[in-house]
Design a protein around this motif. Sequence first.
Motif, PDB file in Angstrom:
ATOM      1  N   LEU A  30      26.139  11.447  44.916  1.00  0.00           N
ATOM      2  CA  LEU A  30      25.671  11.003  46.050  1.00  0.00           C
ATOM      3  C   LEU A  30      24.319  11.755  46.559  1.00  0.00           C
ATOM      4  O   LEU A  30      23.484  10.985  47.255  1.00  0.00           O
ATOM      5  N   ILE A  31      24.436  12.919  46.466  1.00  0.00           N
ATOM      6  CA  ILE A  31      23.281  13.682  47.453  1.00  0.00           C
ATOM      7  C   ILE A  31      22.222  14.143  46.308  1.00  0.00           C
ATOM      8  O   ILE A  31      22.380  14.531  45.070  1.00  0.00           O
ATOM      9  N   PRO A  32      20.858  14.172  46.825  1.00  0.00           N
ATOM     10  CA  PRO A  32      19.689  14.306  46.065  1.00  0.00           C
ATOM     11  C   PRO A  32      19.574  15.784  45.795  1.00  0.00           C
ATOM     12  O   PRO A  32      18.468  16.433  46.389  1.00  0.00           O
ATOM     13  N   TRP A  33      20.374  16.639  45.099  1.00  0.00           N
ATOM     14  CA  TRP A  33      20.368  17.943  45.254  1.00  0.00           C
ATOM     15  C   TRP A  33      19.275  18.665  44.977  1.00  0.00           C
ATOM     16  O   TRP A  33      18.799  19.416  45.609  1.00  0.00           O
ATOM     17  N   LEU A  48      30.604  23.951  49.103  1.00  0.00           N
ATOM     18  CA  LEU A  48      31.518  22.619  49.901  1.00  0.00           C
ATOM     19  C   LEU A  48      32.880  22.780  49.680  1.00  0.00           C
ATOM     20  O   LEU A  48      33.338  22.572  48.577  1.00  0.00           O
ATOM     21  N   VAL A  49      33.781  23.079  50.900  1.00  0.00           N
ATOM     22  CA  VAL A  49      35.145  23.047  50.762  1.00  0.00           C
ATOM     23  C   VAL A  49      35.976  22.072  51.270  1.00  0.00           C
ATOM     24  O   VAL A  49      35.768  22.082  52.712  1.00  0.00           O
ATOM     25  N   ASP A  50      37.196  21.831  50.776  1.00  0.00           N
ATOM     26  CA  ASP A  50      37.851  20.701  51.525  1.00  0.00           C
ATOM     27  C   ASP A  50      39.053  21.723  52.189  1.00  0.00           C
ATOM     28  O   ASP A  50      39.403  22.628  51.712  1.00  0.00           O
ATOM     29  N   ILE A  51      39.292  21.322  53.374  1.00  0.00           N
ATOM     30  CA  ILE A  51      40.329  21.834  54.197  1.00  0.00           C
ATOM     31  C   ILE A  51      41.646  21.854  53.445  1.00  0.00           C
ATOM     32  O   ILE A  51      42.492  22.897  53.382  1.00  0.00           O
ATOM     33  N   ILE A  81      30.206  25.043  53.879  1.00  0.00           N
ATOM     34  CA  ILE A  81      30.352  23.868  54.598  1.00  0.00           C
ATOM     35  C   ILE A  81      31.457  23.086  54.264  1.00  0.00           C
ATOM     36  O   ILE A  81      32.130  23.067  53.264  1.00  0.00           O
ATOM     37  N   VAL A  82      32.535  23.037  55.459  1.00  0.00           N
ATOM     38  CA  VAL A  82      33.848  22.327  55.436  1.00  0.00           C
ATOM     39  C   VAL A  82      34.014  20.814  55.478  1.00  0.00           C
ATOM     40  O   VAL A  82      33.284  20.234  56.351  1.00  0.00           O
ATOM     41  N   LEU A  83      34.840  20.375  54.628  1.00  0.00           N
ATOM     42  CA  LEU A  83      34.945  18.898  54.552  1.00  0.00           C
ATOM     43  C   LEU A  83      36.382  18.503  54.960  1.00  0.00           C
ATOM     44  O   LEU A  83      37.318  19.350  54.228  1.00  0.00           O
ATOM     45  N   PRO A  92      35.126   9.974  55.258  1.00  0.00           N
ATOM     46  CA  PRO A  92      34.107  10.042  53.839  1.00  0.00           C
ATOM     47  C   PRO A  92      32.796  10.552  54.369  1.00  0.00           C
ATOM     48  O   PRO A  92      32.352  10.376  55.519  1.00  0.00           O
ATOM     49  N   VAL A  93      32.130  11.442  53.506  1.00  0.00           N
ATOM     50  CA  VAL A  93      31.233  11.979  53.793  1.00  0.00           C
ATOM     51  C   VAL A  93      29.876  11.278  54.063  1.00  0.00           C
ATOM     52  O   VAL A  93      29.510  10.453  53.349  1.00  0.00           O
ATOM     53  N   ASN A  94      29.012  11.559  55.039  1.00  0.00           N
ATOM     54  CA  ASN A  94      27.789  10.686  55.442  1.00  0.00           C
ATOM     55  C   ASN A  94      26.807  11.348  54.658  1.00  0.00           C
ATOM     56  O   ASN A  94      26.416  12.516  54.894  1.00  0.00           O
ATOM     57  N   LYS A  95      25.864  10.668  53.700  1.00  0.00           N
ATOM     58  CA  LYS A  95      24.966  11.024  52.869  1.00  0.00           C
ATOM     59  C   LYS A  95      23.964  11.870  53.767  1.00  0.00           C
ATOM     60  O   LYS A  95      23.511  12.823  53.477  1.00  0.00           O
TER      61      LYS A  95
END
Length: 516
Positions: free
Chosen positions: A20-23, A53-56, A80-82, A106-109
Amino acid sequence: MFTVMIVDDEPKLRLGLQTLIPWQGLGYEIMGTAASGKEALRIVEEQVPDVMLVDIRMPGMDGLQLLQEIRRRDLDTHAIVLSGYADFEYARQALQYGVEGYLLKPVNKEELSALLQKLHGKISAQRLEKAVQQEANSREWTVYSLLSGSHDLESVSLDELAESLGMDWPQYQVVLIAFPGLHPEEDERIRSFRDRLVAAYAADGQGVVLYFAPYTVLLLGKTLAGDFRRADLYRELQMLSGEIRTQMDVAAGETVQELQKIPDSFRTARSLLDRSFFFDKGKLLTPETPESYRQAVSVSTDISLLDGEKVSFRLYYLVDVGHAEAIHSLLDETAAQMVIQGKGETEIRDRFFYLANETLRKTSPRLWSESIYPGEPTQFLAGIYNQRSIRDLVGYVAAVMERLARCADYTSRDNEMKRMLDFIDRHHYENLRLEMLAELFNYSSSYLGQLFKSHTGEYFNAYLDKVRIDKAKELLTQGMKVYEVAEKVGYSNVNYFHNKFKKIEGQSPSSYQKKQ
């Protein structure tokens, strides 16, 4: 490139974030993924990522426990917490561990990309600060610490420090150099440019060159007095920048008399670069540089150029009738009015995208193919967001619209009145007015009215009604309902349509339809 680890127990989300992300475009690369906190810890024992990027919510060791363990081990990583839960208690606990952001699934790009871009600058600055701390009394460190606000002004006499470093100059001026779209900390061409800049301006002790993300900073001891000196500096910087000169923006701040006031000069230069879109390219920006379109164009008063729908309506008609010479003026006036009204860069780009897209949507695909534009319409539209200045943007859109207009211009095989009648035939269902046609075809309204009557034997409105009724008869024959036909041919009031039809045809629309 900074490294990133994605920690989430959902395989689809891990894969989705990778794609999804243009890393790379943001200056990052994925070093690995983990499905749990324990797996993540095993990986960081071998390599610590710059960003996690870490899921809670995860089974076993959850995101908060992972963050706690990372801080206990004093690992140098940013988190960064998701979370799929809008839980402020989780957010509060996560903030205790110094996370950079808390995003909901859902993560906003766009939101995540903006956060990563901001974090990139922060990490770059931290790394630079660590590097320059090793040279605490250097010129570069002194300037950097003043610009960053980390210099303790009470613990040392700046006058004495300036004298000891050979920086006791009568005046100081900050010049900022930016390369939008490039990553200064990664691009070898920019590093080479800074090396050449040091040799040209800092080797003799009359200047200081350093990197202060995202800018290359040139502190001058000889200020830029006069247009000639400014133009001369800009030419030299272009020569030093080599192949990347076309992407270079340069701004000079105000002149200050004391070393401790160079942050004032820096802020002035930075504010100019922040608004570089509104200045013409190819020159060094100063507080005296006039903005493009601020006073250069007299704005038309017959339509509101802030009304995107009205302007797109006008632009499309200019293309459709082949009036290429009027397109640039319309877009110039639109840009000028938006600047005068204080509209921002994003809003102006979006407006020009809308105008171009609406015109292409209504225009025959034949015109695009005949225009021989080197690319598809989508490529042209995407290019709107790549233009570096407002004048470049206007010229870019105008050039393509003019190409289309010249392909639509068929005066060579038809006279102008036939061209006008053809236009009415194709646009009879729209809100056509004699005044609008007069402007499109460059006549006065009164003269065009006489010309129209002389050529057709009828006044404009009567001719338009006959065209509409003829079209209505075709639709009625096809079995369409009367109220649908009225709207289709340009009459918003069905009773008005009924009266016009009966006046011209001597019978009502429904009677005509029955006979057919």
